[in-house]
Design a protein around this motif. Structure first.
Motif, mmCIF file in Angstrom:
data_model
loop_
_atom_site.group_PDB
_atom_site.id
_atom_site.type_symbol
_atom_site.label_atom_id
_atom_site.label_comp_id
_atom_site.label_asym_id
_atom_site.label_seq_id
_atom_site.Cartn_x
_atom_site.Cartn_y
_atom_site.Cartn_z
ATOM 1 N N TYR A 1 38.537 36.409 25.756
ATOM 2 C CA TYR A 1 38.592 35.088 26.398
ATOM 3 C C TYR A 1 38.248 34.004 25.377
ATOM 4 N N LEU B 1 35.851 39.819 28.403
ATOM 5 C CA LEU B 1 35.836 39.833 29.865
ATOM 6 C C LEU B 1 35.601 41.262 30.378
ATOM 7 N N GLU C 1 46.993 35.348 27.538
ATOM 8 C CA GLU C 1 47.534 34.317 28.428
ATOM 9 C C GLU C 1 48.050 33.099 27.661
ATOM 10 N N ARG D 1 41.393 30.600 28.634
ATOM 11 C CA ARG D 1 42.332 31.701 28.837
ATOM 12 C C ARG D 1 42.022 32.835 27.876
ATOM 13 N N THR D 2 42.596 34.002 28.177
ATOM 14 C CA THR D 2 42.524 35.092 27.201
ATOM 15 C C THR D 2 43.631 34.893 26.178
ATOM 16 N N SER E 1 44.050 40.992 25.869
ATOM 17 C CA SER E 1 43.930 40.784 27.321
ATOM 18 C C SER E 1 42.482 40.698 27.810
ATOM 19 N N VAL E 2 41.525 41.101 26.979
ATOM 20 C CA VAL E 2 40.115 40.979 27.396
ATOM 21 C C VAL E 2 39.345 39.996 26.515
ATOM 22 N N GLN F 1 37.565 42.516 32.857
ATOM 23 C CA GLN F 1 38.881 43.017 33.272
ATOM 24 C C GLN F 1 39.964 42.347 32.449
ATOM 25 N N ARG F 2 41.086 43.037 32.329
ATOM 26 C CA ARG F 2 42.218 42.499 31.583
ATOM 27 C C ARG F 2 42.815 41.290 32.307
ATOM 28 N N ARG F 3 43.291 40.319 31.498
ATOM 29 C CA ARG F 3 44.009 39.160 32.051
ATOM 30 C C ARG F 3 45.151 38.791 31.117
ATOM 31 N N GLY F 4 46.357 38.670 31.662
ATOM 32 C CA GLY F 4 47.501 38.239 30.854
ATOM 33 C C GLY F 4 48.344 39.399 30.361
ATOM 34 N N LYS F 5 49.613 39.114 30.113
ATOM 35 C CA LYS F 5 50.576 40.158 29.729
ATOM 36 C C LYS F 5 51.053 40.028 28.287
#
Length: 205
Positions: free
Chosen positions: A162, A146, A172, A168-169, A159-160, A148-152
């Motif tokens: 997917y 991706l 996530e 989801r990443t 986080s990038v 941008q980063r998504r998820g913690k």
């Protein structure tokens, strides 16, 4: 039946627990490098994940006299000719820094269109016996990088990364989902028949 000991050549207790959970019904105890006195880190000089995993497993089997396992894994981006590959953990240099690694990856892929941002997580697992027998298994997860980063959750490049099948990443996904899906879990699963066979052989069939 006697409990058998295998060594997973890592100090990462998350990896150890993952393998212990898989072997819960096998009467196999998994030790880690934290259980080994005087262990010195081995230089991972291989050009592939499989070579690095074998280097670590050989050193562990030689030092301990135990059947030893070691894994090496990382990210391969197609638009970067498979980089960062074996350099995944230190892509942005020393010391290891996940966020700096992601920043470098995103910068290098900045002009790459979404459909060409394909990538995979790859893991090679080596199993080496004290007598020198060697086995290798591999796991792989296909995905896309991706912008941008998504998820913690997770770590590294999660986080990038997917995963289309989940929408989801990696960061996530729940721990349970990731443990079923992950490249390392796949490699561990494929190693189970090898470990059972070695255990049976050492017990005299």
């Amino acid at each position: 039946m006697m409990m058998m000991k295998f060594l997973l050549a890592t100090s990462n207790q998350g990896k150890v627990k993952e393998l212990q959970d898989l072997l819960a019904d096998e009467e196999i105890e998994v030790l880690s490098l934290q259980d080994i006195e005087g262990w010195q880190e081995v230089a991972e000089t291989g050009k592939t994940f499989a070579e690095n995993a074998a280097i670590k497993a050989r050193a562990a089997a030689e030092k301990t006299g135990l059947i030893s396992l070691a894994d090496d894994s990382g990210l391969e981006a197609d638009a970067l000719a498979g980089a960062p590959g074996v350099h995944s953990a230190r892509f942005a240099g020393e010391p290891k820094d996940d966020e700096a690694n992601i920043d470098k990856l995103l910068k290098l892929l900045d002009d790459v269109p979404d459909e060409a941002r394909t990538a995979r997580f790859r893991c090679s697992l080596a199993v080496v016996t004290p007598s020198g027998e060697e086995y290798t298994t591999e796991g792989m997860v296909e995905g896309r990088i991706l912008r941008q980063r998504r998820g913690k959750g997770g770590f590294g490049y999660d986080s990038v990364f997917y995963v289309p099948d989940f929408g989801r990443t990696m960061a996530e996904l729940s721990v349970a989902q990731k443990n079923k899906l992950s490249h390392r879990a796949q490699a561990f699963h494929k190693a189970l028949p090898i470990l059972r066979e070695l255990k049976q052989r050492s017990a005299g069939g």
